[in-house]
Write a protein that holds these residues in place. Structure first.
Motif, PDB file in Angstrom:
ATOM      1  N   SER A  52      29.441 -30.173   6.809  1.00 39.81           N
ATOM      2  CA  SER A  52      28.949 -31.319   6.107  1.00 39.81           C
ATOM      3  C   SER A  52      28.868 -32.470   7.072  1.00 39.81           C
TER       4      SER A  52
ATOM      5  N   ARG B 276      27.168 -37.050   0.432  1.00 38.06           N
ATOM      6  CA  ARG B 276      26.195 -36.953  -0.585  1.00 38.06           C
ATOM      7  C   ARG B 276      24.635 -36.630  -0.379  1.00 38.06           C
TER       8      ARG B 276
ATOM      9  N   VAL C 242      24.498 -33.585   1.200  1.00 37.60           N
ATOM     10  CA  VAL C 242      24.779 -31.979   1.313  1.00 37.60           C
ATOM     11  C   VAL C 242      24.313 -31.596  -0.111  1.00 37.60           C
ATOM     12  N   LYS C 243      23.591 -30.562  -0.267  1.00 41.33           N
ATOM     13  CA  LYS C 243      23.265 -29.892  -1.377  1.00 41.33           C
ATOM     14  C   LYS C 243      24.619 -28.905  -1.974  1.00 41.33           C
ATOM     15  N   ALA C 244      24.981 -29.009  -2.792  1.00 38.91           N
ATOM     16  CA  ALA C 244      26.367 -28.098  -3.340  1.00 38.91           C
ATOM     17  C   ALA C 244      26.048 -26.699  -3.112  1.00 38.91           C
ATOM     18  N   ALA C 245      24.803 -26.191  -3.630  1.00 39.01           N
ATOM     19  CA  ALA C 245      24.496 -24.648  -3.457  1.00 39.01           C
ATOM     20  C   ALA C 245      24.390 -24.345  -2.066  1.00 39.01           C
ATOM     21  N   ASP C 246      24.364 -25.323  -1.038  1.00 36.56           N
ATOM     22  CA  ASP C 246      24.151 -24.937   0.242  1.00 36.56           C
ATOM     23  C   ASP C 246      25.668 -24.330   1.009  1.00 36.56           C
TER      24      ASP C 246
ATOM     25  N   THR D 267      26.098 -31.293  -8.129  1.00 40.61           N
ATOM     26  CA  THR D 267      24.898 -31.229  -7.268  1.00 40.61           C
ATOM     27  C   THR D 267      24.959 -31.473  -5.819  1.00 40.61           C
ATOM     28  N   THR D 268      25.864 -32.059  -5.229  1.00 41.15           N
ATOM     29  CA  THR D 268      26.300 -32.333  -3.978  1.00 41.15           C
ATOM     30  C   THR D 268      27.663 -32.176  -3.597  1.00 41.15           C
TER      31      THR D 268
ATOM     32  N   ASP E 119      30.074 -34.630  -4.942  1.00 38.20           N
ATOM     33  CA  ASP E 119      30.219 -34.410  -6.350  1.00 38.20           C
ATOM     34  C   ASP E 119      31.386 -33.543  -6.609  1.00 38.20           C
TER      35      ASP E 119
END
Length: 306
Positions: free
Chosen positions: A240, A254, A256-260, A278-279, A282
């Motif tokens: 990140s 904020r 960075v996509k959580a899925a990544d 989602t991030t 989060d």
């Protein structure tokens, strides 16, 4: 202005006296705020249950938390209650020996109090500075409205930082962080790791109750609500660092996509999070809302945003 300590104690003692009814065996209750070992000692890399399994180590240089509003009741008697609304900013790296005494109750009915809770609220002007907490740190938390603030770093001699979702990686041996969160949360139905919920007051003796703040949950691969069956990973923090300056900010999280970074194939799951994830930010906040435990490794599974 902070609530005068004497008023808090008078209120708490009055509540206790009201529920005892003047008869029967009694004892005392002392409530301490305790830091899990991961806060002063950090986390080491390794394959043990308490290690970070992807090779990173982690250490904290500051760990501030707001704690208070301790409460206890009894399922068998809805009118029985212990309560102290006092709230403190606590420096968990500078606790007094044995922990910070959050509150004490005298002449408590010597029975089991099975409904126990406390809060980690966002700091307000009512929050006091705990013993060992500097005026500057107290004022910083109150002015910021944070429930928690941490500074530290993850380290790995052969570490890498890879831009999320890509194969673009660079060598990095240390990544720092400084994170303040307004993630106020209540924690209830606290129980020790083994045994019945709450605590029992011994006749003529003292029950020592320890709300315990954990320092490793944002390294977890899932959102625990019971036994901490999880791995600990830190690569998501290194990845990140989007500008690769050796420090991860909340603004970067904020973006960075959580899925990544929280991939199921690495064991990650966000089931049970109090907020949508989602991030990476989060995920950090969701884990910050789980830090309140009980009697060391015991849990307070009923959690709600404040």
């Amino acid at each position: 202005m902070p609530r005068p300590k004497i008023l808090v104690l008078v209120t708490a003692i009055a509540l206790v006296a009201g529920c005892n009814g003047g008869g029967g065996a009694t004892g005392r209750v002392q409530v301490f705020v305790e830091a899990e070992d991961t806060i002063p000692e950090g986390l080491q890399a390794g394959d043990g249950e308490e290690n970070i399994v992807d090779g990173w180590a982690a250490n904290y240089t500051k760990f501030l938390v707001v704690v208070g509003n301790f409460r206890a009741g009894r399922s068998a008697d809805a009118s029985a209650s212990l309560a102290d609304p006092a709230v403190y900013v606590v420096d968990l790296l500078n606790l007094p020996a044995g922990g910070f005494v959050l509150t004490e109750f005298d002449d408590v009915e010597a029975v089991r109090w099975d409904r126990v809770g406390y809060d980690i609220p966002n700091a307000s002007a009512a929050a006091e500075a705990a013993e060992g907490t500097s005026a500057a740190d107290h004022d910083f938390m109150v002015e910021s409205g944070f429930s928690i603030y941490v500074e530290g770093a993850i380290t790995k001699a052969d570490g890498q930082s890879c831009l999320p979702g890509t194969d673009d990686c660079v060598a990095v041996a240390e990544v720092k962080f400084a994170w303040g969160l307004a993630a106020g949360t209540s924690f209830d139905d606290c129980a020790p790791e083994e045994g019945d919920a709450g605590f029992a007051v011994p006749s003529g003796g003292t029950a020592q109750i320890k709300p315990t703040i954990h320092g490793d949950h944002w390294f977890f691969t899932n959102i625990t609500q019971g036994a901490e069956i999880t791995e600990r990973r830190a690569q998501w923090i290194a990845d990140s660092d989007l500008d690769r300056d050796g420090s991860v900010t909340l603004d970067e999280l904020r973006m960075v996509k959580a899925a990544d970074v929280f991939k199921p194939e690495l064991g990650y799951s966000v089931t049970g999070a109090q907020i949508p994830v989602t991030t990476a930010y989060d995920y950090l906040e969701a884990q910050a809302r789980t830090l309140g435990d009980f009697q060391g490794e015991g849990e307070c599974p009923t959690r709600a945003p404040l």
